[in-house]
Design an enzyme around this catalytic site. Structure first.
Site, PDB file in Angstrom:
ATOM      1  N   SER A  89      28.871  31.545  38.006  1.00  0.00           N
ATOM      2  CA  SER A  89      28.191  32.838  38.145  1.00  0.00           C
ATOM      3  C   SER A  89      26.773  32.888  37.587  1.00  0.00           C
ATOM      4  CB  SER A  89      29.042  33.946  37.512  1.00  0.00           C
ATOM      5  OG  SER A  89      30.161  34.222  38.316  1.00  0.00           O
TER       6      SER A  89
ATOM      7  N   ALA B   5      40.912  36.507  51.958  1.00  0.00           N
ATOM      8  CA  ALA B   5      40.328  36.279  53.276  1.00  0.00           C
ATOM      9  C   ALA B   5      38.840  35.956  53.165  1.00  0.00           C
ATOM     10  CB  ALA B   5      40.536  37.506  54.161  1.00  0.00           C
TER      11      ALA B   5
ATOM     12  N   ASN C   4      32.130  39.594  42.908  1.00  0.00           N
ATOM     13  CA  ASN C   4      31.314  38.549  43.531  1.00  0.00           C
ATOM     14  C   ASN C   4      30.773  38.954  44.894  1.00  0.00           C
ATOM     15  OD1 ASN C   4      31.551  36.678  41.438  1.00  0.00           O
ATOM     16  ND2 ASN C   4      33.450  35.830  42.243  1.00  0.00           N
TER      17      ASN C   4
END
Length: 502
Positions: free
Chosen positions: A113, A176, A207
């Site tokens: 990150s 997904a 995210n």
């Protein structure tokens, strides 16, 4: 900000579950076990050691400190860089990678990150160029961005970067999204999603904000996010060993700690290559140039005003744009946690210092922030406190509990006949009630991912993820559940066998 906190918070659940079945299985009597385990948070306070130190912050002093860190933490490999104003004071590596090569300042590391600060910078270069408007809706600037929630049409670019957009793991199909193969496909899969809150009203770490921002960079910049970041960020700063794809810059497999032993493992599959939320692979040497630039020195990628915008927290939280303000230290920081790599970056706009700590490992405890604050202490003339030891102690306790669960589960199976004989003829509801303590670990194991998701503010958690850095907890809880299941089955068999026939 600190996903490894998941492991620390899950510890209590695992310990209770591990002890419940053996206690009931071995004696058949009600028992209470109290276990107190203290695990430090992923982000600790600044080192408080105030011993007088006259040593200058030299490469030798940094090497000496990090040599002690390596010994105390038992980390397999670490790379570090310290900068001051426009100078790199020291960039170096310690330990080795899973490929058997020594870790150096040029060893590729996944920084997870920390990538968000790079994505924010890419967006702001386009803001300076007049191609992106920070306070205009994303939907107006990104054709193809649609969601099932009409509120999504009001999300601004600023809200993506300061994570106040309303996007959340709790209302999106994260699994997904992680199977996407491009940013365009990623954004297309958002069309069935909804928002958790009205844009601009709440902060939630997600995210998706930064992968959506990366797609916006592609559209506004007219080239792939990889190429844009290379042309407008990496190359101008001289970051020649940095990339967004492992086929361009390939890191070695990282490590997980399994009851004190480091096991090399490939990173868990997910949407990393080309992503804006966690795809950057870089080195300590390259991070030196990045930190210098972020402190407003050296090569400037954006205007001073845009850099200040990037570093200014929103009115809702302490999160800025790919950086977060630590109220205690006044540092701008961001941590990064994958399943086999961890990292932290920090800058001090007041003093001009910059720090990056990257490890090729992931475990239940993450020492990178403590290592960075130790380096901060050295810049202030203070004696740094050594991190380390918590991982080894914590995993030793979990291992011993697992062994106890297995052993006492065997005892419970062997004594199941005696247990059944004492309860012959009793009402079924009473027998079922006495089985509850033995069944508890089984219930907790079944609910394990959901429990971890709940205590990590709704972040999506899968079984596959729990077999990486959390694997000691997972093994302990599984052993306890198996012990409880074996004891339960044998008790039922013995009870049935003891019933009189008609």
């Amino acid at each position: 900000m600190h996903p490894k906190l998941i492991g620390a918070l899950a510890a209590a659940t695992a310990l209770i579950a591990a002890l419940s079945a053996p206690a009931a299985a071995s004696t058949g009597q009600a028992a209470t076990s109290i276990v107190q385990a203290a695990t430090p948070p992923a982000q600790a306070a600044t080192s408080t050691g105030r011993g007088a130190s006259t040593a200058e912050l030299t490469p030798a002093a940094i090497d000496a400190y990090l040599g002690k860190v390596m010994e105390a933490t038992g980390l397999p490999g670490i790379s570090v860089v310290v900068t001051h104003n426009d100078q790199v004071i020291h960039a170096a590596g310690y330990g080795q990678g899973s490929d058997g090569k020594p870790v150096t300042a040029d060893t590729p590391m996944r920084v997870a990150s920390l990538s968000k600060s790079f994505t924010a910078m890419a967006v702001l270069t386009l803001v300076d160029a007049g191609k992106i408007q920070l306070d205009q809706p994303v939907a107006r600037q990104l054709p193809g961005f649609h969601m099932a929630d009409p509120r999504a049409t009001t999300i601004t670019v600023r809200q993506l970067l300061d994570q106040t957009s309303g996007l959340s793991d709790t209302t999106l199909d994260i699994n997904a999204l992680e199977e996407s193969t491009s940013l365009a496909q990623y954004v297309d899969r958002l069309k069935t999603g909804t928002l958790a809150t009205d844009p601009g009203t709440h902060w939630a770490y997600c995210n998706v904000n930064y992968d959506l921002a990366a797609r916006l960079v592609e559209v506004a910049g007219g080239q792939s996010f990889d190429d844009y970041l290379k042309q407008h960020v990496f190359t101008p700063l001289g970051m020649t060993h940095s990339a967004l794809r492992q086929e361009v810059v390939r890191p070695s497999d990282g490590y997980n700690s399994v009851f004190g032993a480091w096991m090399a493992r490939p990173e868990l599959p997910g949407f990393l290559d080309g992503s804006g939320s966690g795809g950057v692979i870089t080195t300590a040497a390259d991070m030196g140039a990045w930190l210098v630039s972020q402190n407003g020195k050296g090569k400037r990628l954006v205007t001073p005003q845009s850099l200040r915008t990037m570093h200014t927290p929103s009115k809702i939280s302490d999160y800025a744009m790919g950086w977060s303000l630590d109220d205690d230290t006044k540092l701008l920081v961001h941590s990064g946690n994958l399943f086999t790599y961890t990292a932290v970056e920090a800058i001090s706009p007041e003093t001009g210092y910059g720090f990056a700590v990257m490890t090729n490992s992931a475990a239940l405890t993450d020492p990178t922030y403590d290592i960075a604050t130790g380096l901060v202490a050295m810049t202030e003339g203070r004696t740094p406190e050594l991190p380390g030891g918590e991982r080894q102690t914590f995993e030793l306790v979990l291992g011993l509990i697992g062994l106890a669960a297995a052993g006492l589960g065997i005892v419970g199976v062997r004594r199941s006949g005696r247990w059944a004989a004492r309860r012959a003829g009793r009402p079924g509801w009473l027998i079922a009630l006495r089985m509850v303590p033995v069944l508890l670990p089984i219930v907790l194991l079944a609910a394990y991912p959901d429990l971890i998701s709940f205590i990590s503010n709704g972040r999506t958690v899968t079984w596959a993820q729990l077999t990486y850095f959390a694997i000691p907890i997972t093994i302990t809880l599984t052993v306890a559940a198996l012990a409880g299941m074996a004891t339960t089955v044998m008790r039922l068999v013995r009870l049935r066998a003891g019933r009189p026939t008609r």
